[in-house]
Design a protein around this motif. Structure first.
Motif, PDB file in Angstrom:
ATOM      1  N   GLY A 154      13.848  -4.733 -46.928  1.00  0.00           N
ATOM      2  CA  GLY A 154      15.004  -3.849 -46.926  1.00  0.00           C
ATOM      3  C   GLY A 154      14.640  -2.380 -46.917  1.00  0.00           C
ATOM      4  O   GLY A 154      15.206  -1.582 -46.171  1.00  0.00           O
ATOM      5  N   THR A 155      13.693  -2.001 -47.736  1.00  0.00           N
ATOM      6  CA  THR A 155      13.281  -0.598 -47.814  1.00  0.00           C
ATOM      7  C   THR A 155      12.605  -0.153 -46.524  1.00  0.00           C
ATOM      8  O   THR A 155      12.809   0.964 -46.060  1.00  0.00           O
ATOM      9  N   ILE A 156      11.821  -1.040 -45.943  1.00  0.00           N
ATOM     10  CA  ILE A 156      11.147  -0.715 -44.685  1.00  0.00           C
ATOM     11  C   ILE A 156      12.185  -0.470 -43.593  1.00  0.00           C
ATOM     12  O   ILE A 156      12.136   0.536 -42.878  1.00  0.00           O
ATOM     13  N   VAL A 157      13.140  -1.380 -43.472  1.00  0.00           N
ATOM     14  CA  VAL A 157      14.183  -1.253 -42.452  1.00  0.00           C
ATOM     15  C   VAL A 157      15.053  -0.027 -42.745  1.00  0.00           C
ATOM     16  O   VAL A 157      15.460   0.690 -41.828  1.00  0.00           O
ATOM     17  N   TYR A 158      15.303   0.232 -44.020  1.00  0.00           N
ATOM     18  CA  TYR A 158      16.052   1.427 -44.392  1.00  0.00           C
ATOM     19  C   TYR A 158      15.385   2.690 -43.843  1.00  0.00           C
ATOM     20  O   TYR A 158      16.035   3.558 -43.272  1.00  0.00           O
ATOM     21  N   HIS A 159      14.082   2.799 -44.034  1.00  0.00           N
ATOM     22  CA  HIS A 159      13.378   4.001 -43.569  1.00  0.00           C
ATOM     23  C   HIS A 159      13.362   4.094 -42.042  1.00  0.00           C
ATOM     24  O   HIS A 159      13.470   5.193 -41.492  1.00  0.00           O
ATOM     25  N   LEU A 160      13.238   2.976 -41.357  1.00  0.00           N
ATOM     26  CA  LEU A 160      13.328   3.001 -39.891  1.00  0.00           C
ATOM     27  C   LEU A 160      14.685   3.534 -39.460  1.00  0.00           C
ATOM     28  O   LEU A 160      14.798   4.323 -38.524  1.00  0.00           O
ATOM     29  N   TRP A 161      15.735   3.103 -40.171  1.00  0.00           N
ATOM     30  CA  TRP A 161      17.097   3.531 -39.838  1.00  0.00           C
ATOM     31  C   TRP A 161      17.352   4.981 -40.252  1.00  0.00           C
ATOM     32  O   TRP A 161      17.809   5.788 -39.446  1.00  0.00           O
ATOM     33  N   SER A 162      17.030   5.314 -41.499  1.00  0.00           N
ATOM     34  CA  SER A 162      17.391   6.640 -42.015  1.00  0.00           C
ATOM     35  C   SER A 162      16.619   7.759 -41.333  1.00  0.00           C
ATOM     36  O   SER A 162      17.118   8.880 -41.206  1.00  0.00           O
ATOM     37  N   LYS A 163      15.398   7.451 -40.893  1.00  0.00           N
ATOM     38  CA  LYS A 163      14.596   8.460 -40.191  1.00  0.00           C
ATOM     39  C   LYS A 163      14.894   8.489 -38.696  1.00  0.00           C
ATOM     40  O   LYS A 163      14.284   9.265 -37.964  1.00  0.00           O
ATOM     41  N   LYS A 164      15.828   7.627 -38.268  1.00  0.00           N
ATOM     42  CA  LYS A 164      16.228   7.562 -36.853  1.00  0.00           C
ATOM     43  C   LYS A 164      15.030   7.317 -35.940  1.00  0.00           C
ATOM     44  O   LYS A 164      14.907   7.893 -34.867  1.00  0.00           O
ATOM     45  N   LEU A 165      14.131   6.430 -36.368  1.00  0.00           N
ATOM     46  CA  LEU A 165      12.929   6.136 -35.593  1.00  0.00           C
ATOM     47  C   LEU A 165      13.256   5.157 -34.470  1.00  0.00           C
ATOM     48  O   LEU A 165      14.104   4.279 -34.624  1.00  0.00           O
ATOM     49  N   ASP A 166      12.591   5.302 -33.353  1.00  0.00           N
ATOM     50  CA  ASP A 166      12.803   4.436 -32.196  1.00  0.00           C
ATOM     51  C   ASP A 166      12.420   3.003 -32.560  1.00  0.00           C
ATOM     52  O   ASP A 166      11.286   2.728 -32.930  1.00  0.00           O
ATOM     53  N   CYS A 167      13.377   2.107 -32.422  1.00  0.00           N
ATOM     54  CA  CYS A 167      13.146   0.707 -32.761  1.00  0.00           C
ATOM     55  C   CYS A 167      13.304  -0.203 -31.544  1.00  0.00           C
ATOM     56  O   CYS A 167      13.460  -1.418 -31.687  1.00  0.00           O
ATOM     57  N   SER A 168      13.242   0.377 -30.354  1.00  0.00           N
ATOM     58  CA  SER A 168      13.478  -0.402 -29.138  1.00  0.00           C
ATOM     59  C   SER A 168      12.423  -1.476 -28.903  1.00  0.00           C
ATOM     60  O   SER A 168      12.685  -2.435 -28.184  1.00  0.00           O
ATOM     61  N   ASP A 169      11.263  -1.357 -29.518  1.00  0.00           N
ATOM     62  CA  ASP A 169      10.219  -2.358 -29.316  1.00  0.00           C
ATOM     63  C   ASP A 169      10.107  -3.360 -30.465  1.00  0.00           C
ATOM     64  O   ASP A 169       9.183  -4.178 -30.485  1.00  0.00           O
ATOM     65  N   ILE A 170      11.057  -3.333 -31.388  1.00  0.00           N
ATOM     66  CA  ILE A 170      11.005  -4.286 -32.500  1.00  0.00           C
ATOM     67  C   ILE A 170      12.323  -5.053 -32.640  1.00  0.00           C
ATOM     68  O   ILE A 170      12.692  -5.483 -33.729  1.00  0.00           O
TER      69      ILE A 170
END
Length: 128
Positions: free
Chosen positions: A30-46
């Motif tokens: 949850g925390t990992i996914v939170y940081h991917l979301w909150s930092k607006k990081l590109d997640c197109s490859d995951i």
């Protein structure tokens, strides 16, 4: 003592993805996914990893993974990956958790909308 948010706060995108893919974090992402979301990081490859979080993750994993799919769907361009993610959602067993069932439905809608758009079957997303 640090909490989970502090543990991952200074991680780069690549470090977060390594942590997300680490089998020892399963069920606690949850925390990992939170940081991917909150930092607006590109997640197109995951996309597969996000769908895995939605199908079998905690409330926090489902919530943040769904938000990523919603907010970044216009950046997803791999028809094969999107199709496989939709297949995974459709093949997933029914859950006794309402939040997970809702998350799977939303994810299916977002990915289906994107697939239809890429295939030229739809002009606009129905959820916008």
């Amino acid at each position: 003592m640090t909490n989970d948010y502090e543990t991952y706060d200074n991680h780069t995108r690549d470090q977060l993805i390594v942590a997300l893919r680490d089998p020892t974090t399963k069920g606690n992402r949850g925390t990992i996914v939170y940081h991917l979301w909150s930092k607006k990081l590109d997640c197109s490859d995951i996309i597969p990893e996000l769908v895995e979080c939605i199908i079998g993750g905690s409330y926090e994993e489902v919530n943040h993974a769904v938000h990523i799919l919603e907010e970044q769907q216009s950046f997803f361009n791999d028809l094969t990956v999107i199709g496989a993610a939709i297949d995974s959602l459709e093949a997933a067993p029914l859950s006794n958790n309402e939040f997970r069932e809702d998350g799977m439905g939303y994810a299916h809608d977002y990915l289906s909308d994107r697939l239809n758009k890429l295939e030229g079957n739809q002009d606009e997303y129905h959820n916008q």
